[in-house]
Design a protein around this motif. Structure first.
Motif, PDB file in Angstrom:
ATOM      1  N   ARG A   1       0.957  -1.434   0.166  1.00  0.00           N
ATOM      2  CA  ARG A   1       0.533  -0.012  -0.009  1.00  0.00           C
ATOM      3  C   ARG A   1       0.742   1.596  -0.097  1.00  0.00           C
ATOM      4  O   ARG A   1       2.084   1.141   0.230  1.00  0.00           O
ATOM      5  N   GLN A   2       0.128   2.293  -0.741  1.00  0.00           N
ATOM      6  CA  GLN A   2       0.742   3.799  -0.568  1.00  0.00           C
ATOM      7  C   GLN A   2       0.694   4.393   0.501  1.00  0.00           C
ATOM      8  O   GLN A   2      -0.127   4.225   0.943  1.00  0.00           O
ATOM      9  N   TRP A   3       1.384   4.834   0.919  1.00  0.00           N
ATOM     10  CA  TRP A   3       1.121   6.347   2.427  1.00  0.00           C
ATOM     11  C   TRP A   3       0.519   7.197   1.307  1.00  0.00           C
ATOM     12  O   TRP A   3       1.105   8.431   1.432  1.00  0.00           O
ATOM     13  N   CYS A   4      -0.513   7.151   1.380  1.00  0.00           N
ATOM     14  CA  CYS A   4      -1.703   8.377   0.173  1.00  0.00           C
ATOM     15  C   CYS A   4      -1.191   9.332   0.144  1.00  0.00           C
ATOM     16  O   CYS A   4      -1.007  10.119   1.715  1.00  0.00           O
ATOM     17  N   ASP A   5      -0.675  10.446  -0.355  1.00  0.00           N
ATOM     18  CA  ASP A   5      -1.102  11.786  -1.098  1.00  0.00           C
ATOM     19  C   ASP A   5       0.940  11.919  -0.473  1.00  0.00           C
ATOM     20  O   ASP A   5       1.153  13.085  -0.423  1.00  0.00           O
ATOM     21  N   HIS A   6       1.407  11.198  -0.193  1.00  0.00           N
ATOM     22  CA  HIS A   6       3.301  11.270  -0.382  1.00  0.00           C
ATOM     23  C   HIS A   6       3.979  10.482  -1.192  1.00  0.00           C
ATOM     24  O   HIS A   6       3.880   9.401  -1.186  1.00  0.00           O
ATOM     25  N   GLN A   7       4.721  11.946  -1.326  1.00  0.00           N
ATOM     26  CA  GLN A   7       5.180  10.825  -2.674  1.00  0.00           C
ATOM     27  C   GLN A   7       5.946  12.266  -3.181  1.00  0.00           C
ATOM     28  O   GLN A   7       6.455  13.423  -2.653  1.00  0.00           O
ATOM     29  N   TRP A   8       7.749  11.683  -3.636  1.00  0.00           N
ATOM     30  CA  TRP A   8       8.605  12.439  -3.660  1.00  0.00           C
ATOM     31  C   TRP A   8       8.792  12.631  -5.447  1.00  0.00           C
ATOM     32  O   TRP A   8       8.584  12.063  -6.227  1.00  0.00           O
ATOM     33  N   ASP A   9       8.918  14.316  -4.962  1.00  0.00           N
ATOM     34  CA  ASP A   9       9.117  14.820  -7.197  1.00  0.00           C
ATOM     35  C   ASP A   9      11.025  14.285  -7.689  1.00  0.00           C
ATOM     36  O   ASP A   9      11.569  13.647  -6.630  1.00  0.00           O
ATOM     37  N   TYR A  10      10.523  14.394  -8.833  1.00  0.00           N
ATOM     38  CA  TYR A  10      11.604  13.876 -10.342  1.00  0.00           C
ATOM     39  C   TYR A  10      13.712  14.636  -9.637  1.00  0.00           C
ATOM     40  O   TYR A  10      14.038  14.386  -9.949  1.00  0.00           O
ATOM     41  N   GLY A  11      12.627  16.058  -9.689  1.00  0.00           N
ATOM     42  CA  GLY A  11      13.459  17.263  -9.942  1.00  0.00           C
ATOM     43  C   GLY A  11      14.422  16.939 -11.128  1.00  0.00           C
ATOM     44  O   GLY A  11      13.347  16.993 -12.530  1.00  0.00           O
ATOM     45  N   SER A  12      15.595  16.708 -11.847  1.00  0.00           N
ATOM     46  CA  SER A  12      16.228  16.816 -12.970  1.00  0.00           C
ATOM     47  C   SER A  12      16.780  15.469 -13.059  1.00  0.00           C
ATOM     48  O   SER A  12      17.364  14.521 -13.749  1.00  0.00           O
ATOM     49  N   TYR A  13      15.890  14.205 -12.519  1.00  0.00           N
ATOM     50  CA  TYR A  13      16.219  13.045 -12.569  1.00  0.00           C
ATOM     51  C   TYR A  13      15.283  12.239 -13.317  1.00  0.00           C
ATOM     52  O   TYR A  13      14.324  12.677 -13.215  1.00  0.00           O
ATOM     53  N   ASN A  14      15.602  10.979 -14.045  1.00  0.00           N
ATOM     54  CA  ASN A  14      14.515   9.601 -14.361  1.00  0.00           C
ATOM     55  C   ASN A  14      13.915   9.186 -12.989  1.00  0.00           C
ATOM     56  O   ASN A  14      12.836   8.342 -12.825  1.00  0.00           O
ATOM     57  N   ASP A  15      14.807   9.372 -11.945  1.00  0.00           N
ATOM     58  CA  ASP A  15      14.066   8.186 -10.721  1.00  0.00           C
ATOM     59  C   ASP A  15      14.300   9.575  -9.541  1.00  0.00           C
ATOM     60  O   ASP A  15      15.057  10.406  -9.149  1.00  0.00           O
ATOM     61  N   PRO A  16      13.647   9.372  -8.513  1.00  0.00           N
ATOM     62  CA  PRO A  16      13.471  10.247  -7.255  1.00  0.00           C
ATOM     63  C   PRO A  16      15.253   9.964  -6.719  1.00  0.00           C
ATOM     64  O   PRO A  16      15.369   8.858  -6.964  1.00  0.00           O
ATOM     65  N   GLN A  17      16.084  10.715  -5.631  1.00  0.00           N
ATOM     66  CA  GLN A  17      17.248  10.018  -5.632  1.00  0.00           C
ATOM     67  C   GLN A  17      16.964  10.433  -4.331  1.00  0.00           C
ATOM     68  O   GLN A  17      16.700  12.141  -3.803  1.00  0.00           O
ATOM     69  N   ILE A  18      16.930   9.657  -3.565  1.00  0.00           N
ATOM     70  CA  ILE A  18      16.446   9.371  -1.932  1.00  0.00           C
ATOM     71  C   ILE A  18      18.206   9.306  -1.028  1.00  0.00           C
ATOM     72  O   ILE A  18      18.417   8.621  -1.513  1.00  0.00           O
ATOM     73  N   TYR A  19      18.380  10.295  -0.106  1.00  0.00           N
ATOM     74  CA  TYR A  19      19.726   9.951   0.505  1.00  0.00           C
ATOM     75  C   TYR A  19      19.167  10.007   2.064  1.00  0.00           C
ATOM     76  O   TYR A  19      18.873  10.927   2.289  1.00  0.00           O
ATOM     77  N   PHE A  20      19.229   9.063   2.841  1.00  0.00           N
ATOM     78  CA  PHE A  20      19.257   8.269   3.939  1.00  0.00           C
ATOM     79  C   PHE A  20      20.514   9.316   4.992  1.00  0.00           C
ATOM     80  O   PHE A  20      21.771   8.382   4.642  1.00  0.00           O
ATOM     81  N   LEU A  21      20.181  10.082   5.324  1.00  0.00           N
ATOM     82  CA  LEU A  21      21.474  10.593   6.185  1.00  0.00           C
ATOM     83  C   LEU A  21      21.256   9.644   7.479  1.00  0.00           C
ATOM     84  O   LEU A  21      20.387  10.560   8.173  1.00  0.00           O
ATOM     85  N   ASP A  22      22.199   9.123   7.704  1.00  0.00           N
ATOM     86  CA  ASP A  22      22.218   8.495   9.221  1.00  0.00           C
ATOM     87  C   ASP A  22      23.184   8.368  10.419  1.00  0.00           C
ATOM     88  O   ASP A  22      23.889   8.590  10.317  1.00  0.00           O
ATOM     89  N   SER A  23      22.753   8.541  11.388  1.00  0.00           N
ATOM     90  CA  SER A  23      23.280   9.170  12.526  1.00  0.00           C
ATOM     91  C   SER A  23      22.935   8.111  14.297  1.00  0.00           C
ATOM     92  O   SER A  23      22.572   7.944  15.125  1.00  0.00           O
ATOM     93  N   SER A  24      22.151   7.417  13.187  1.00  0.00           N
ATOM     94  CA  SER A  24      21.492   6.092  13.904  1.00  0.00           C
ATOM     95  C   SER A  24      22.778   5.279  14.903  1.00  0.00           C
ATOM     96  O   SER A  24      23.650   5.468  13.920  1.00  0.00           O
TER      97      SER A  24
END
Length: 269
Positions: free
Chosen positions: A117-140
């Motif tokens: 299932r999708q989290w409704c109405d939550h969606q990343w845009d593409y910017g200048s890429y063909n795929d949205p680019q998601i960087y996880f900045l991890d300090s865990s």
């Protein structure tokens, strides 16, 4: 980016097993043999939503994921008794826009694929890429194998996931999700993911160090919260790490991977 071949993967129904995965640079856990999917309805896995405000005063929506043995209703009650405001009732739809917006955005289609299932109405845009680019900045803390879960999510087509240290800055032109852990107490939740509706962030993940978990359980929770950050809601199959309330699968299932390119349909780079 996609993973190289896996060399070991085995699991059993109801048992969490640590497994290994080989890439060109280091070893990572691999997808176990999936437990049979449990029959479940969406109502059996209702999502605990909490609304709030960020430091800039913008409306936020947070998914809280219950600790082992805690039902969604019990978690709502515990959150309210601990002073958390904005806890939505079961079945109540969270807002998808900011209340001060002069025009309301058109609601996005809420997609599904099989048990995902999708989290409704939550969606990343593409910017200048063909795929949205998601960087996880991890300090865990080192207990949370966030890098391994990022690697698993990067197997998906439609959206690209990358790991960076939490001490790094967010690269220009991409989306960043902050990941942190802490001893947040016996709050009834193991992980939470917050998003500012109708925006491209900020999105944040918090992982609760106050509960004693196995390595496999840490892996499941990390995979689960990162899936929310990519715009997925709960999966109704135990073969997915996005299943709510059970700790069996360490990884996304096939339906999670099928849903993401429906949400992000442009040809990948």
């Amino acid at each position: 980016m996609r993973l190289a071949k896996r060399f070991a993967a085995i699991g059993a129904v109801g048992v969490l097993t640590a497994v290994a995965l080989t890439t060109s640079s280091n070893a990572q856990p691999a997808e176990p043999v999936a437990a049979p999917a449990a029959a479940a309805t969406d109502s059996d896995h209702d999502t605990v939503y909490v609304t709030g405000k960020d430091r800039a005063g913008n409306l936020t929506v947070t998914i809280y994921d219950p600790a082992k043995g805690v039902t969604p209703d019990q978690l709502r009650d515990q959150l309210r008794r601990s002073g958390v405001t904005g806890v939505l009732d079961k079945g109540e739809t969270p807002p998808s826009s900011q209340p001060n917006q002069s025009t309301q955005p058109k609601a996005l289609a809420c997609l599904s694929s099989g048990t995902a299932r999708q989290w409704c109405d939550h969606q990343w845009d593409y910017g200048s890429y063909n795929d949205p680019q998601i960087y996880f900045l991890d300090s865990s803390s080192s207990a949370w194998p966030v890098v391994a879960s990022v690697t698993e999510w990067n197997r998906a087509t439609g959206i690209d996931s990358y790991w960076k240290s939490g001490s790094s800055s967010c690269p220009t032109g991409v989306h960043c999700v902050t990941v942190a852990s802490g001893a947040y107490g016996a709050t009834g939740w193991l992980g939470l993911t917050s998003w500012t509706p109708n925006t491209q962030g900020p999105v944040s993940v918090h992982l609760n160090d106050s509960y004693t978990l196995t390595a496999a359980e840490h892996r499941t929770v990390a995979c689960h919260e990162l899936g929310h950050a990519l715009s997925l809601n709960h999966n109704t199959s135990t073969s997915s790490c996005l299943y709510s309330g059970t700790y069996i699968s360490l990884v996304p299932n096939a339906d999670d991977y099928k849903l993401l390119p429906l949400i992000y349909p442009l040809a990948g780079t």
